[in-house]
Design an enzyme around this catalytic site. Structure first.
Site, mmCIF file in Angstrom:
data_model
loop_
_atom_site.group_PDB
_atom_site.id
_atom_site.type_symbol
_atom_site.label_atom_id
_atom_site.label_comp_id
_atom_site.label_asym_id
_atom_site.label_seq_id
_atom_site.Cartn_x
_atom_site.Cartn_y
_atom_site.Cartn_z
ATOM 1 N N LEU A 46 0.859 -1.181 0.000
ATOM 2 C CA LEU A 46 0.000 0.000 0.000
ATOM 3 C C LEU A 46 0.898 1.234 0.000
ATOM 4 O O LEU A 46 1.885 1.286 0.736
ATOM 5 C CB LEU A 46 -0.903 0.036 1.234
ATOM 6 C CG LEU A 46 -2.258 -0.665 1.166
ATOM 7 C CD1 LEU A 46 -2.918 -0.637 2.540
ATOM 8 C CD2 LEU A 46 -3.172 -0.026 0.130
ATOM 9 N N ASP A 47 0.566 2.240 -0.816
ATOM 10 C CA ASP A 47 1.323 3.488 -0.806
ATOM 11 C C ASP A 47 1.275 4.120 0.582
ATOM 12 O O ASP A 47 0.287 3.943 1.320
ATOM 13 C CB ASP A 47 0.744 4.479 -1.823
ATOM 14 C CG ASP A 47 0.989 4.048 -3.261
ATOM 15 O OD1 ASP A 47 1.953 3.292 -3.488
ATOM 16 O OD2 ASP A 47 0.221 4.475 -4.142
ATOM 17 N N PRO A 48 2.298 4.879 0.962
ATOM 18 C CA PRO A 48 2.298 5.511 2.292
ATOM 19 C C PRO A 48 1.045 6.340 2.578
ATOM 20 O O PRO A 48 0.533 6.320 3.700
ATOM 21 C CB PRO A 48 3.552 6.386 2.251
ATOM 22 C CG PRO A 48 4.467 5.670 1.309
ATOM 23 C CD PRO A 48 3.572 5.095 0.243
#
Length: 281
Positions: A46-48
């Site tokens: 998951l992207d930050p």
């Protein structure tokens, strides 16, 4: 930090609700520290800036990561219309701005049809895709230019809705490798005004739903209360989509050691992948 309930021999699956600002690696590292299990991996980054379901495999369950990583995922989020960014999300620098055209219900349904099914998608410049052995984000951060080739991805379902001015809600079920940031960018291009992903939340990963997930703080409380095993899921829950068979204990030992067995009795059928259980469990 309490060490009660920690077990380096722990095997199974943890469902974590990732907070914004954390990388997936941050979550893995934190959970390793909390549980004491060094062998920990996740089944899909998951992207930050994104939140939501991160599925972690602990101990022997890490062997299942390769089989679980390709499972379908579901997301909910919001697209900001009228501006593009270098990262294709709200974390990046604005590159272009343009007026948002009038969008009616018919245009939304047209966009849904256009971006549903098997489509070719160019990954974001700031992504983990490798180009000549180098991660794309590493080149982008240094100001380098790179040309990423389109990749085939599958969007199983897509729902779009207009919200407040300049904002579009999105709900998507997609196959592995799909970038929702790229989809937001491409929807903006189709509308002629540009767009980027404002925020994103993963709500499902394979058979697991966000409603079942714990925050990292919840996990810490479970360990402190010596209830870690109560929140740990069985390893095979992550591959319940596979066929299954039960074999005699001796045959199970043969298979576990990489040896083939002959099957001459019904009912058996071919399967690409399968879960094999011994009679003793």
């Amino acid at each position: 930090m309490s060490k009660r309930g920690r077990s380096p021999g722990l095997d199974g699956i943890l469902l974590i609700d990732k907070a914004a600002g954390w990388t997936s690696h941050d979550v893995v590292a934190k959970c390793r520290n909390i549980t004491g299990q060094r062998r920990t991996g996740h089944t899909g980054t998951l992207d930050p800036a994104a939140t939501g379901l991160l599925v972690l495999c602990l101990g022997k369950a890490t062997r299942l990561v390769e089989y679980m990583s390709g499972q379908d995922k579901e997301y909910e989020g919001e697209i900001a219309l009228g501006a593009t960014t270098d990262t294709d999300d709200a974390e990046g620098t604005i590159l272009t701005e343009a007026p948002v055209p009038d969008i009616d219900d018919a245009r939304l349904r047209e966009l849904e049809r256009q971006f549903t099914g098997a489509i070719d998608q160019v990954p974001p410049a700031y992504s983990a895709v490798k180009v000549d052995g180098t991660r794309a984000y590493a080149v982008a951060r240094k100001g380098g230019e790179l040309e990423l080739a389109p990749r085939p991805v599958v969007v199983h379902s897509l729902e779009l809705e207009l919200r407040r001015e300049g904002r579009m809600g999105i709900r998507i079920v997609c196959g592995s490798g799909t970038y929702v940031r790229s989809l937001a960018r491409d929807i903006g291009a189709a509308l002629g005004c540009g767009a980027h992903l404002a925020h994103l939340r993963r709500t499902r990963n394979g058979p697991f739903h966000i409603d079942e997930a714990l925050t990292v703080e919840d996990l810490q409380r479970a360990v402190d209360a010596e209830q870690l095993e109560d929140v740990l899921r069985a390893s095979d829950e992550g591959v319940m989509n596979m066929d299954a068979a039960i074999v005699a204990n001796e045959r199970g030992r043969f298979l576990a050691n990489g040896q083939a067995i002959q099957v001459r009795t019904e009912p058996w059928r071919p399967s690409e992948q399968a879960r094999i259980y011994r009679i003793d469990g």
